[in-house]
Design a protein around this motif. Structure first.
Motif, PDB file in Angstrom:
ATOM      1  N   SER A 121       0.857  -1.293  -0.035  1.00  0.00           N
ATOM      2  CA  SER A 121       0.041   0.000   0.164  1.00  0.00           C
ATOM      3  C   SER A 121       1.005   1.249   0.128  1.00  0.00           C
ATOM      4  O   SER A 121       2.053   1.164   0.741  1.00  0.00           O
ATOM      5  N   THR A 122       0.423   2.137  -0.750  1.00  0.00           N
ATOM      6  CA  THR A 122       0.828   3.556  -0.583  1.00  0.00           C
ATOM      7  C   THR A 122       0.590   3.950   0.829  1.00  0.00           C
ATOM      8  O   THR A 122      -0.330   3.615   1.554  1.00  0.00           O
ATOM      9  N   ILE A 123       1.272   5.116   1.389  1.00  0.00           N
ATOM     10  CA  ILE A 123       1.124   5.487   2.778  1.00  0.00           C
ATOM     11  C   ILE A 123       0.738   7.158   2.503  1.00  0.00           C
ATOM     12  O   ILE A 123       0.721   7.707   1.686  1.00  0.00           O
ATOM     13  N   VAL A 168       9.125   6.865   3.074  1.00  0.00           N
ATOM     14  CA  VAL A 168       9.446   5.461   2.054  1.00  0.00           C
ATOM     15  C   VAL A 168      10.943   5.513   2.088  1.00  0.00           C
ATOM     16  O   VAL A 168      11.496   6.224   1.525  1.00  0.00           O
ATOM     17  N   LYS A 205       8.581   1.289   4.509  1.00  0.00           N
ATOM     18  CA  LYS A 205       7.634   2.225   4.557  1.00  0.00           C
ATOM     19  C   LYS A 205       7.232   2.508   6.108  1.00  0.00           C
ATOM     20  O   LYS A 205       6.568   1.645   6.575  1.00  0.00           O
ATOM     21  N   ASN A 220      12.032   9.175   0.657  1.00  0.00           N
ATOM     22  CA  ASN A 220      10.919   9.763   0.278  1.00  0.00           C
ATOM     23  C   ASN A 220      10.187  10.304   1.098  1.00  0.00           C
ATOM     24  O   ASN A 220       9.601   9.365   2.079  1.00  0.00           O
ATOM     25  N   TYR A 276      -0.358  11.619   0.985  1.00  0.00           N
ATOM     26  CA  TYR A 276      -0.279  10.643  -0.162  1.00  0.00           C
ATOM     27  C   TYR A 276       0.828  11.004  -1.309  1.00  0.00           C
ATOM     28  O   TYR A 276       1.127  10.455  -2.236  1.00  0.00           O
ATOM     29  N   ARG A 277       1.131  12.333  -1.148  1.00  0.00           N
ATOM     30  CA  ARG A 277       2.184  12.768  -2.001  1.00  0.00           C
ATOM     31  C   ARG A 277       3.649  12.595  -1.625  1.00  0.00           C
ATOM     32  O   ARG A 277       3.972  12.958  -0.675  1.00  0.00           O
ATOM     33  N   VAL A 278       4.707  12.532  -2.642  1.00  0.00           N
ATOM     34  CA  VAL A 278       5.954  12.558  -2.446  1.00  0.00           C
ATOM     35  C   VAL A 278       6.475  14.044  -2.657  1.00  0.00           C
ATOM     36  O   VAL A 278       6.461  14.618  -3.508  1.00  0.00           O
ATOM     37  N   LYS A 302      12.273  14.158  -2.180  1.00  0.00           N
ATOM     38  CA  LYS A 302      13.024  12.635  -2.635  1.00  0.00           C
ATOM     39  C   LYS A 302      14.461  12.929  -2.396  1.00  0.00           C
ATOM     40  O   LYS A 302      14.959  13.867  -3.137  1.00  0.00           O
TER      41      LYS A 302
HETATM   42  N1  CTP Z   1       4.926   5.797  -2.138  1.00  0.00           N
HETATM   43  C1  CTP Z   1       4.103   5.251  -1.049  1.00  0.00           C
HETATM   44  N2  CTP Z   1       3.109   6.100  -0.471  1.00  0.00           N
HETATM   45  C2  CTP Z   1       2.843   7.375  -1.510  1.00  0.00           C
HETATM   46  C3  CTP Z   1       3.575   7.700  -2.435  1.00  0.00           C
HETATM   47  C4  CTP Z   1       4.755   6.882  -2.652  1.00  0.00           C
HETATM   48  O1  CTP Z   1       4.426   4.366  -0.504  1.00  0.00           O
HETATM   49  N3  CTP Z   1       1.772   7.937  -1.168  1.00  0.00           N
HETATM   50  C5  CTP Z   1       6.222   5.068  -2.533  1.00  0.00           C
HETATM   51  C6  CTP Z   1       6.188   4.416  -3.837  1.00  0.00           C
HETATM   52  O2  CTP Z   1       5.651   3.275  -3.704  1.00  0.00           O
HETATM   53  C7  CTP Z   1       7.679   4.407  -4.121  1.00  0.00           C
HETATM   54  C8  CTP Z   1       8.267   5.448  -3.339  1.00  0.00           C
HETATM   55  O3  CTP Z   1       7.045   5.759  -2.291  1.00  0.00           O
HETATM   56  O4  CTP Z   1       8.370   3.013  -3.542  1.00  0.00           O
HETATM   57  C9  CTP Z   1       8.708   6.614  -4.252  1.00  0.00           C
HETATM   58  O5  CTP Z   1       7.657   7.106  -4.980  1.00  0.00           O
HETATM   59  P1  CTP Z   1       7.499   7.630  -6.316  1.00  0.00           P
HETATM   60  O6  CTP Z   1       8.400   8.754  -6.324  1.00  0.00           O
HETATM   61  O7  CTP Z   1       6.137   7.897  -6.950  1.00  0.00           O
HETATM   62  O8  CTP Z   1       8.001   6.575  -7.106  1.00  0.00           O
HETATM   63  P2  CTP Z   1       9.323   6.311  -8.323  1.00  0.00           P
HETATM   64  O9  CTP Z   1       8.986   7.466  -9.352  1.00  0.00           O
HETATM   65  O10 CTP Z   1       9.331   4.816  -8.834  1.00  0.00           O
HETATM   66  O11 CTP Z   1      10.565   6.616  -7.553  1.00  0.00           O
HETATM   67  P3  CTP Z   1      11.912   6.553  -8.122  1.00  0.00           P
HETATM   68  O12 CTP Z   1      12.150   7.347  -9.307  1.00  0.00           O
HETATM   69  O13 CTP Z   1      12.952   7.025  -6.771  1.00  0.00           O
HETATM   70  O14 CTP Z   1      12.511   4.948  -8.334  1.00  0.00           O
END
Ligand code: CTP
Ligand code: ZN
Length: 155
Positions: free
Chosen positions: A13-15, A20, A64, A88, A93-95, A98
């Motif tokens: 699941s996303t968080i 992360v 996570k 991250n 729910y947004r990154v 990073k």
């Molecule tokens: N993530 C999460 N919950 C969120 C947003 C992101 O658990 N609400 C996790 C994603 O599953 C991923 C990590 O955070 O493992 C980074 O997310 P993201 O930047 O969207 O993924 P990528 O583009 O694949 O990152 P990278 O380029 O660093 O591999």
């Protein structure tokens, strides 16, 4: 029987809020948990995936942790075991941030000196200090060198 292939995707699941730690070397997630003090008795909400296939089709571990941001000292320790890790920060729910990890050139209080006679292993109040020289860590007090399995020396 529909004859359809079962889905083989494993989704963690996303968080909503938290951190992360991605791109951990395969198999190293448990050491990362130890560094963060996450044990069976902690109350944090943590998901761990080991040996999953990343977008680049290489194996990786992911950790996570909900509702926690890491301290600099924790990130320094993680860098030693997971030099390719990405941290991250997640909000709503947004990154929102990073960043990669960097092994600092000087590690204070991070590694235990392997030399039992080192002043840092006596009752003197001296914090361990190591300087990185390439992939080796050298004790500033007794010149002991940690050249392999650095993670086993993390305090
Ligand atoms: N993530 C999460 N919950 C969120 C947003 C992101 O658990 N609400 C996790 C994603 O599953 C991923 C990590 O955070 O493992 C980074 O997310 P993201 O930047 O969207 O993924 P990528 O583009 O694949 O990152 P990278 O380029 O660093 O591999
Ligand atoms: Zn020493």
């Amino acid at each position: 029987m529909t004859g359809e292939e079962p889905k083989r995707t494993l989704v963690i699941s996303t968080i909503e809020n938290g951190t992360v730690i991605d791109h951990i070397n395969p198999g190293e997630a448990l050491i990362v948990l130890r560094i963060l003090g996450i044990t069976g008795s902690t109350r944090e909400c943590v998901s761990v995936a080991t040996n999953v296939t990343s977008k680049a089709h290489v194996k990786k571990d992911v950790v996570k942790i909900e509702n926690r941001e890491l301290k600099t000292k924790e990130v320094d320790r993680i860098a030693l075991v997971a030099p390719d890790a990405t941290i991250n920060i997640i909000r709503d729910y947004r990154v929102i941030e990073k960043k990669g990890v960097i092994i600092p050139p000087v590690l204070m209080g991070v590694l235990k000196c392997p030399n039992p006679c080192c002043i840092t292993n006596t009752n003197e109040p001296v914090m361990s200090r190591f300087e990185m020289q390439g992939k080796k860590a050298v004790c500033s007090y007794c010149d002991a060198v940690i050249s392999s399995d650095i993670s086993a020396h993390i305090i």
